[in-house]
Design a protein around this motif. Structure first.
Motif, PDB file in Angstrom:
ATOM      1  N   ASN A  27       7.361  -2.658  -4.984  1.00 60.59           N
ATOM      2  CA  ASN A  27       5.536  -3.139  -5.107  1.00 60.59           C
ATOM      3  C   ASN A  27       5.313  -3.959  -6.300  1.00 60.59           C
ATOM      4  O   ASN A  27       5.247  -4.923  -6.091  1.00 60.59           O
ATOM      5  N   PRO A  33      -8.149   9.639   1.418  1.00 59.58           N
ATOM      6  CA  PRO A  33      -6.941  10.571   0.845  1.00 59.58           C
ATOM      7  C   PRO A  33      -6.550  11.551   1.941  1.00 59.58           C
ATOM      8  O   PRO A  33      -5.252  11.791   1.538  1.00 59.58           O
ATOM      9  N   SER A  52       5.102  -7.377  -5.578  1.00 54.27           N
ATOM     10  CA  SER A  52       3.053  -8.074  -5.829  1.00 54.27           C
ATOM     11  C   SER A  52       3.394  -8.793  -6.659  1.00 54.27           C
ATOM     12  O   SER A  52       2.411 -10.210  -6.580  1.00 54.27           O
ATOM     13  N   ASN A  96       2.646   2.154  -3.116  1.00 55.51           N
ATOM     14  CA  ASN A  96       1.465   2.346  -4.993  1.00 55.51           C
ATOM     15  C   ASN A  96       2.371   2.793  -5.289  1.00 55.51           C
ATOM     16  O   ASN A  96       2.302   4.106  -4.650  1.00 55.51           O
ATOM     17  N   SER A 107       0.740  -0.728   0.128  1.00 55.86           N
ATOM     18  CA  SER A 107      -0.252  -0.137   0.170  1.00 55.86           C
ATOM     19  C   SER A 107       0.630   0.976   0.308  1.00 55.86           C
ATOM     20  O   SER A 107       0.604   2.506  -0.328  1.00 55.86           O
ATOM     21  N   ASN A 128      -5.617   0.658   1.285  1.00 54.66           N
ATOM     22  CA  ASN A 128      -6.150   1.748   0.505  1.00 54.66           C
ATOM     23  C   ASN A 128      -7.056   3.003   0.262  1.00 54.66           C
ATOM     24  O   ASN A 128      -7.306   3.157  -0.826  1.00 54.66           O
ATOM     25  N   GLU A 129      -8.206   1.708   1.004  1.00 50.30           N
ATOM     26  CA  GLU A 129      -9.336   2.507   0.949  1.00 50.30           C
ATOM     27  C   GLU A 129      -9.607   3.863   1.877  1.00 50.30           C
ATOM     28  O   GLU A 129     -10.703   4.458   1.822  1.00 50.30           O
ATOM     29  N   GLU A 175      -3.107  -4.384   2.139  1.00 56.57           N
ATOM     30  CA  GLU A 175      -3.400  -3.687   1.472  1.00 56.57           C
ATOM     31  C   GLU A 175      -4.362  -3.214   0.508  1.00 56.57           C
ATOM     32  O   GLU A 175      -4.691  -1.605   0.768  1.00 56.57           O
ATOM     33  N   THR A 176      -5.651  -3.554   0.611  1.00 53.49           N
ATOM     34  CA  THR A 176      -6.817  -2.982  -0.112  1.00 53.49           C
ATOM     35  C   THR A 176      -7.266  -1.538   0.995  1.00 53.49           C
ATOM     36  O   THR A 176      -8.255  -1.314   0.625  1.00 53.49           O
ATOM     37  N   GLU A 187       0.797   4.372  -7.714  1.00 51.86           N
ATOM     38  CA  GLU A 187      -0.165   5.669  -8.236  1.00 51.86           C
ATOM     39  C   GLU A 187      -1.118   6.264  -6.630  1.00 51.86           C
ATOM     40  O   GLU A 187      -0.885   7.177  -6.687  1.00 51.86           O
ATOM     41  N   THR A 188      -1.096   5.820  -5.786  1.00 53.17           N
ATOM     42  CA  THR A 188      -1.844   5.928  -4.411  1.00 53.17           C
ATOM     43  C   THR A 188      -0.713   5.827  -2.872  1.00 53.17           C
ATOM     44  O   THR A 188      -1.297   6.591  -2.143  1.00 53.17           O
ATOM     45  N   GLY A 189       0.479   5.753  -3.564  1.00 52.80           N
ATOM     46  CA  GLY A 189       0.814   5.345  -2.115  1.00 52.80           C
ATOM     47  C   GLY A 189       1.311   6.839  -1.583  1.00 52.80           C
ATOM     48  O   GLY A 189       2.125   6.886  -2.089  1.00 52.80           O
TER      49      GLY A 189
END
Length: 223
Positions: free
Chosen positions: A58, A122, A62, A46, A43, A118-119, A114-115, A48-50
């Protein structure tokens, strides 16, 4: 069946149930210890969003997680027999099964962690960063507490999967309810034993699901 035969069946099922609970409990703990750090890293890194993107790290982790998840459990257990024998000097019984169950569940746990992380909103992370929080503080004081209801639901699902895995492990002598159902219920043609083991497994799943849902909902309400 007379009362003595029923007593023997009840004793066998009770003993097998304790073995299953033993396997599931310790494999859950170990899989969390193995999977949680991997999930956090996935997470956090990541691209894109880490909060600290690291594409190469990553992608490597993964791929490893995906590779381990792709193995059917029964095949993974067979592949881990030499490892279990090396660690415990035996590949039969509940203790070796814990090793296989833990390794099988760890990548699943990693993806759940991780999921869930990520939720996390932000905006909450950005607010923590604006107040000067370090990455470690953001992870352990913001992301994990915010994701806790989802994490509890994920752990509940993991435990339920491990109950099913432990039953399959009985096919190669792991002990527990699966072993009893196969050895006595199937090979010795004792359908009552088979039915009782299935009922106990269903009850275990229902209890775990009820407790997990209750805790998750309570955490959501107490936010």
């Amino acid at each position: 069946m007379n009362s003595m035969e029923w007593s023997k069946v009840f004793t066998s099922v009770s003993s097998a149930t304790l073995e299953t609970i033993y396997m599931v409990f310790f494999s859950t703990v170990i899989s969390l210890l193995l999977g949680m750090p991997l999930g956090i890293i996935l997470s956090v890194t990541n691209p894109e969003t880490g909060i600290k993107p690291k594409r190469v790290l990553n992608q490597v982790i993964s791929r490893i997680v995906n590779m381990l998840r792709s193995f059917p459990f029964i095949i993974l257990m067979i592949l881990l027999i030499p490892f279990s024998r090396f660690i415990l000097q035996t590949a039969i019984g509940t203790a070796p099964a814990v090793i296989s169950l833990s390794i099988a569940a760890a990548p699943f746990v990693a993806r759940i962690i991780e999921t869930s992380l990520n939720e996390v909103n932000p905006g909450v992370i950005q607010a923590a960063r604006a107040m000067g929080s370090t990455n470690l503080q953001i992870i352990f004081k913001v992301m994990i507490p915010e994701a806790l209801p989802s994490l509890v639901s994920g752990v509940t699902l993991t435990i339920i999967n491990l109950i099913g895995y432990s039953a399959m492990a009985g096919a190669i002598g792991a002990g527990g309810l699966g072993d009893l159902a196969i050895r006595n219920g199937y090979h010795r043609y004792q359908p009552r034993v088979m039915v009782m083991t299935v009922i106990v497994i269903i009850l275990l799943v229902e209890i775990v699901q009820f407790v997990g849902t209750f805790l998750s909902n309570r955490m959501l309400k107490n936010r």
